[in-house]
Design a protein around this motif. Structure first.
Motif, PDB file in Angstrom:
ATOM      1  N   ASP A   1       0.852  -1.183   0.000  1.00 32.80           N
ATOM      2  CA  ASP A   1       0.000   0.000   0.000  1.00 32.80           C
ATOM      3  C   ASP A   1       0.899   1.249   0.000  1.00 32.80           C
ATOM      4  O   ASP A   1       1.918   1.268   0.694  1.00 32.80           O
ATOM      5  CB  ASP A   1      -0.867  -0.014   1.271  1.00 32.80           C
ATOM      6  CG  ASP A   1      -1.935   1.052   1.218  1.00 32.80           C
ATOM      7  OD1 ASP A   1      -3.102   0.693   0.983  1.00 32.80           O
ATOM      8  OD2 ASP A   1      -1.599   2.251   1.410  1.00 32.80           O
ATOM      9  N   PRO A   2       0.547   2.288  -0.753  1.00 32.93           N
ATOM     10  CA  PRO A   2       1.415   3.483  -0.762  1.00 32.93           C
ATOM     11  C   PRO A   2       1.559   4.138   0.609  1.00 32.93           C
ATOM     12  O   PRO A   2       2.483   4.922   0.825  1.00 32.93           O
ATOM     13  CB  PRO A   2       0.736   4.445  -1.751  1.00 32.93           C
ATOM     14  CG  PRO A   2      -0.360   3.689  -2.395  1.00 32.93           C
ATOM     15  CD  PRO A   2      -0.556   2.382  -1.716  1.00 32.93           C
ATOM     16  N   ALA A   3       0.674   3.820   1.550  1.00 34.37           N
ATOM     17  CA  ALA A   3       0.827   4.366   2.910  1.00 34.37           C
ATOM     18  C   ALA A   3       1.534   3.373   3.836  1.00 34.37           C
ATOM     19  O   ALA A   3       1.606   3.609   5.044  1.00 34.37           O
ATOM     20  CB  ALA A   3      -0.539   4.740   3.481  1.00 34.37           C
ATOM     21  N   GLY A   4       2.067   2.295   3.302  1.00 35.38           N
ATOM     22  CA  GLY A   4       2.795   1.311   4.123  1.00 35.38           C
ATOM     23  C   GLY A   4       3.952   1.991   4.854  1.00 35.38           C
ATOM     24  O   GLY A   4       4.685   2.790   4.266  1.00 35.38           O
ATOM     25  N   ALA A   5       4.101   1.673   6.136  1.00 33.22           N
ATOM     26  CA  ALA A   5       5.033   2.417   7.000  1.00 33.22           C
ATOM     27  C   ALA A   5       6.470   2.442   6.476  1.00 33.22           C
ATOM     28  O   ALA A   5       7.152   3.467   6.572  1.00 33.22           O
ATOM     29  CB  ALA A   5       4.998   1.826   8.403  1.00 33.22           C
TER      30      ALA A   5
ATOM     31  N   MET B   1      15.055  -1.106  16.258  1.00 23.76           N
ATOM     32  CA  MET B   1      14.173  -0.388  15.334  1.00 23.76           C
ATOM     33  C   MET B   1      12.703  -0.496  15.736  1.00 23.76           C
ATOM     34  O   MET B   1      11.809  -0.164  14.948  1.00 23.76           O
ATOM     35  CB  MET B   1      14.349  -0.941  13.909  1.00 23.76           C
ATOM     36  CG  MET B   1      15.758  -0.822  13.363  1.00 23.76           C
ATOM     37  SD  MET B   1      16.379   0.863  13.300  1.00 23.76           S
ATOM     38  CE  MET B   1      15.440   1.470  11.910  1.00 23.76           C
ATOM     39  N   ALA B   2      12.461  -0.960  16.976  1.00 22.13           N
ATOM     40  CA  ALA B   2      11.099  -1.084  17.527  1.00 22.13           C
ATOM     41  C   ALA B   2      10.204  -1.940  16.623  1.00 22.13           C
ATOM     42  O   ALA B   2       9.024  -1.646  16.435  1.00 22.13           O
ATOM     43  CB  ALA B   2      10.485   0.299  17.770  1.00 22.13           C
ATOM     44  N   MET B   3      10.809  -3.004  16.059  1.00 20.05           N
ATOM     45  CA  MET B   3      10.054  -3.925  15.193  1.00 20.05           C
ATOM     46  C   MET B   3       9.797  -5.209  15.977  1.00 20.05           C
ATOM     47  O   MET B   3      10.479  -5.483  16.967  1.00 20.05           O
ATOM     48  CB  MET B   3      10.860  -4.236  13.928  1.00 20.05           C
ATOM     49  CG  MET B   3      11.185  -2.991  13.122  1.00 20.05           C
ATOM     50  SD  MET B   3      12.362  -3.288  11.781  1.00 20.05           S
ATOM     51  CE  MET B   3      11.273  -3.759  10.454  1.00 20.05           C
TER      52      MET B   3
ATOM     53  N   ALA C   1       8.187  -2.890   7.601  1.00 18.26           N
ATOM     54  CA  ALA C   1       6.971  -2.502   8.323  1.00 18.26           C
ATOM     55  C   ALA C   1       5.893  -2.238   7.285  1.00 18.26           C
ATOM     56  O   ALA C   1       6.120  -1.455   6.357  1.00 18.26           O
ATOM     57  CB  ALA C   1       7.249  -1.241   9.118  1.00 18.26           C
ATOM     58  N   ASN C   2       4.749  -2.866   7.416  1.00 19.04           N
ATOM     59  CA  ASN C   2       3.739  -2.596   6.380  1.00 19.04           C
ATOM     60  C   ASN C   2       2.354  -2.250   6.912  1.00 19.04           C
ATOM     61  O   ASN C   2       1.357  -2.458   6.228  1.00 19.04           O
ATOM     62  CB  ASN C   2       3.698  -3.725   5.331  1.00 19.04           C
ATOM     63  CG  ASN C   2       3.002  -4.955   5.826  1.00 19.04           C
ATOM     64  OD1 ASN C   2       3.042  -5.206   7.013  1.00 19.04           O
ATOM     65  ND2 ASN C   2       2.364  -5.700   4.942  1.00 19.04           N
ATOM     66  N   GLU C   3       2.303  -1.674   8.092  1.00 14.51           N
ATOM     67  CA  GLU C   3       1.002  -1.147   8.539  1.00 14.51           C
ATOM     68  C   GLU C   3       0.657   0.060   7.668  1.00 14.51           C
ATOM     69  O   GLU C   3       1.527   0.873   7.328  1.00 14.51           O
ATOM     70  CB  GLU C   3       1.072  -0.706  10.009  1.00 14.51           C
ATOM     71  CG  GLU C   3      -0.280  -0.211  10.521  1.00 14.51           C
ATOM     72  CD  GLU C   3      -0.258   0.199  11.987  1.00 14.51           C
ATOM     73  OE1 GLU C   3       0.761   0.014  12.664  1.00 14.51           O
ATOM     74  OE2 GLU C   3      -1.298   0.736  12.435  1.00 14.51           O
ATOM     75  N   VAL C   4      -0.614   0.158   7.316  1.00 17.66           N
ATOM     76  CA  VAL C   4      -1.069   1.273   6.469  1.00 17.66           C
ATOM     77  C   VAL C   4      -1.474   2.413   7.406  1.00 17.66           C
ATOM     78  O   VAL C   4      -2.585   2.457   7.940  1.00 17.66           O
ATOM     79  CB  VAL C   4      -2.243   0.812   5.579  1.00 17.66           C
ATOM     80  CG1 VAL C   4      -2.745   1.962   4.711  1.00 17.66           C
ATOM     81  CG2 VAL C   4      -1.779  -0.350   4.699  1.00 17.66           C
TER      82      VAL C   4
ATOM     83  N   PRO D   1       5.834   2.718  15.982  1.00 17.61           N
ATOM     84  CA  PRO D   1       6.206   1.393  15.470  1.00 17.61           C
ATOM     85  C   PRO D   1       5.017   0.736  14.777  1.00 17.61           C
ATOM     86  O   PRO D   1       3.896   0.777  15.281  1.00 17.61           O
ATOM     87  CB  PRO D   1       6.603   0.621  16.736  1.00 17.61           C
ATOM     88  CG  PRO D   1       6.928   1.675  17.751  1.00 17.61           C
ATOM     89  CD  PRO D   1       6.032   2.844  17.434  1.00 17.61           C
ATOM     90  N   SER D   2       5.277   0.162  13.621  1.00 15.03           N
ATOM     91  CA  SER D   2       4.216  -0.483  12.844  1.00 15.03           C
ATOM     92  C   SER D   2       3.627  -1.666  13.622  1.00 15.03           C
ATOM     93  O   SER D   2       4.316  -2.312  14.417  1.00 15.03           O
ATOM     94  CB  SER D   2       4.823  -0.983  11.531  1.00 15.03           C
ATOM     95  OG  SER D   2       3.904  -1.751  10.814  1.00 15.03           O
ATOM     96  N   ALA D   3       2.358  -1.927  13.375  1.00 13.49           N
ATOM     97  CA  ALA D   3       1.705  -3.090  14.009  1.00 13.49           C
ATOM     98  C   ALA D   3       1.769  -4.307  13.084  1.00 13.49           C
ATOM     99  O   ALA D   3       1.308  -5.384  13.464  1.00 13.49           O
ATOM    100  CB  ALA D   3       0.259  -2.745  14.336  1.00 13.49           C
ATOM    101  N   GLU D   4       2.325  -4.135  11.867  1.00 14.29           N
ATOM    102  CA  GLU D   4       2.388  -5.251  10.920  1.00 14.29           C
ATOM    103  C   GLU D   4       3.754  -5.287  10.236  1.00 14.29           C
ATOM    104  O   GLU D   4       4.308  -4.218   9.918  1.00 14.29           O
ATOM    105  CB  GLU D   4       1.320  -5.082   9.827  1.00 14.29           C
ATOM    106  CG  GLU D   4      -0.081  -5.276  10.354  1.00 14.29           C
ATOM    107  CD  GLU D   4      -1.121  -4.994   9.298  1.00 14.29           C
ATOM    108  OE1 GLU D   4      -0.899  -5.371   8.127  1.00 14.29           O
ATOM    109  OE2 GLU D   4      -2.134  -4.369   9.647  1.00 14.29           O
ATOM    110  N   TYR D   5       4.244  -6.511  10.008  1.00 16.04           N
ATOM    111  CA  TYR D   5       5.553  -6.674   9.358  1.00 16.04           C
ATOM    112  C   TYR D   5       5.519  -7.828   8.372  1.00 16.04           C
ATOM    113  O   TYR D   5       4.747  -8.775   8.533  1.00 16.04           O
ATOM    114  CB  TYR D   5       6.648  -6.950  10.406  1.00 16.04           C
ATOM    115  CG  TYR D   5       6.818  -5.795  11.365  1.00 16.04           C
ATOM    116  CD1 TYR D   5       7.595  -4.697  11.031  1.00 16.04           C
ATOM    117  CD2 TYR D   5       6.146  -5.788  12.586  1.00 16.04           C
ATOM    118  CE1 TYR D   5       7.709  -3.610  11.885  1.00 16.04           C
ATOM    119  CE2 TYR D   5       6.251  -4.708  13.453  1.00 16.04           C
ATOM    120  CZ  TYR D   5       7.034  -3.623  13.096  1.00 16.04           C
ATOM    121  OH  TYR D   5       7.138  -2.549  13.929  1.00 16.04           O
ATOM    122  N   ILE D   6       6.390  -7.741   7.385  1.00 16.41           N
ATOM    123  CA  ILE D   6       6.646  -8.881   6.496  1.00 16.41           C
ATOM    124  C   ILE D   6       8.113  -9.237   6.658  1.00 16.41           C
ATOM    125  O   ILE D   6       8.990  -8.360   6.539  1.00 16.41           O
ATOM    126  CB  ILE D   6       6.387  -8.514   5.015  1.00 16.41           C
ATOM    127  CG1 ILE D   6       4.914  -8.202   4.778  1.00 16.41           C
ATOM    128  CG2 ILE D   6       6.834  -9.662   4.099  1.00 16.41           C
ATOM    129  CD1 ILE D   6       4.642  -7.689   3.360  1.00 16.41           C
TER     130      ILE D   6
END
Ligand code: PLP
Ligand code: COI
Length: 359
Positions: free
Chosen positions: A61-65, A106-108, A146-149, A155-160
């Motif tokens: 997503d273009p808003a991915g962290a 990195m707070a991941m 990090a891929n939270e939108v 820190p993002s709530a989602e990661y790949i």
């Protein structure tokens, strides 16, 4: 924690002839194998969806962290083909541990070390045909984004997490021939309290201007000085550094703001095994220049997974150039390189249990 990986072999793997052509002279980081591993994380759900599948684009997503605040970390390790046809990994547990500490800084979400190792092994197994013979290897690149939108800075709530693989030859075009380095006097890489000791993509983004300056001055790599006094040699853009003295001892910059290299640690261990003195101590650029001129310094070399051990022949800077050992590859660097590579390829004893046989 352990996760079961679902294995989905590619329906269209690269034809054998095409693969063989790609393996002939792969260079570094331009050729990729057929598969990748992927594991996802979501807050509240944890790590899930572990798969090995065809290497493919990620929908982002273009808003991915990661696209905005650069929450990204990576690792680099290699799989080596043994003479008996089996495959070795070199210290993957050390990469898994460093990946965890990079994630923490990195707070991941920290990835369990056994999941990291399992993902790497699965990619090596499924893409074993991509491991070049001879002195080539399969470079494995585990990474996490990090891929939270969300555009808030937190820190993002989602990661790949993913692992891709690239058959490689030498990192430098000239192979283990001596490299030339440029001393960056305008830019620094890391300061105390920063991210120098972890492997986050941002460190490399920030190094590119200095690396470009190195290329403009005809050098292969940049060497950074400390950010406080701008005197102490720290490390290269993607490698640690060692100095060899006429009394037979070596030194390397201490840990702190530099990346704690696994090659660096292995070299220190091998040297100490053989009774050689290695100091982890600060060394200034002025002293380096003086010692090269007086002959007290016999050799300098860079080390890292990609570069292995590369002798440094010439040092260029805005305040003057100097050569080390007349710009030639020295016996200590070349001897250590052979010792390390022989362990990695399973040709020498492995007293520290660094090798993990995958196949
Ligand atoms: N220093 C930097 C900045 C690096 O990027 C690397 C490469 O990973 C190293 C040192 C060497 O680390 P390693 O020996 O674990 O590959
Ligand atoms: C490695 O050696 O694995 C690195 O990540 C360094 C980079 C210059 C390729």
């Amino acid at each position: 924690m352990s996760l079961k990986f679902e294995i989905h072999p590619s329906a269209n793997p690269t034809p054998e002839k095409e693969r063989a052509a790609k393996l002939e002279n792969p260079g570094f980081g331009r050729v990729f194998s057929d598969h990748m591993a992927i594991v996802r994380y979501r807050q509240g759900e944890g790590w899930h969806g572990a798969r090995v599948e065809s290497r493919a684009h990620f929908p982002l997503d273009p808003a991915g962290a990661v696209l905005h605040y650069a929450q990204e970390i990576f690792e680099g390790l290699k799989a080596y083909k043994r003479d008996d046809g089996g495959v070795n990994l070199f210290r993957p547990d050390a990469n898994a541990k460093r990946f965890r500490s990079s994630a923490e800084r990195m707070a991941m979400a920290p990835l369990p070390e056994d999941v990291f190792i399992e993902a790497v092994e699965q990619v090596v197994r499924i893409d074993r045909a991509w491991i070049p013979g001879g002195e080539g290897s399969l470079y494995l690149r585990p990474f996490m984004i990090a891929n939270e939108v969300f555009l808030g800075v937190k820190p993002s709530a989602e990661y790949i997490f993913s692992v891709i693989a690239s058959p490689v030859g030498s990192y430098f075009k000239g192979g283990p021939a001596p490299v030339s380095i440029w001393v960056s006097e305008n830019y620094t890489r890391a300061a105390i309290g920063g991210t120098g000791a972890v492997k986050c993509g941002g460190n490399y983004a920030a190094s590119l201007r200095a690396q470009a300056e190195a290329i403009e001055h005809g050098c292969d790599q940049v060497v950074f000085l400390d950010a406080v006094e701008r005197r102490y040699v720290e490390e290269l853009g993607g490698m640690n550094i060692f100095f060899v003295f006429e009394d037979g001892s070596l030194s390397t910059p201490p840990l702190g703001t530099i990346l704690p290299g696994i090659t660096r640690d292995s070299i220190i261990t091998l040297l100490r095994d053989s009774g050689t003195v290695v100091r982890e101590e600060p060394y200034t650029i002025e002293q380096w220049r003086k010692d090269a001129a007086s002959g007290r310094l016999k050799e300098a070399f860079a080390c890292g997974t990609a570069a292995v051990i590369s002798p440094i022949g010439k040092v260029h800077s805005a305040s003057g150039d100097f050569a080390i050992s007349g710009g030639a590859a020295g016996p200590v660097a070349m001897g250590l390189r052979k010792m390390l590579v022989d362990i990695q390829y399973g040709r020498a004893a492995d007293p520290h249990n660094w090798i993990r046989k995958v196949l």
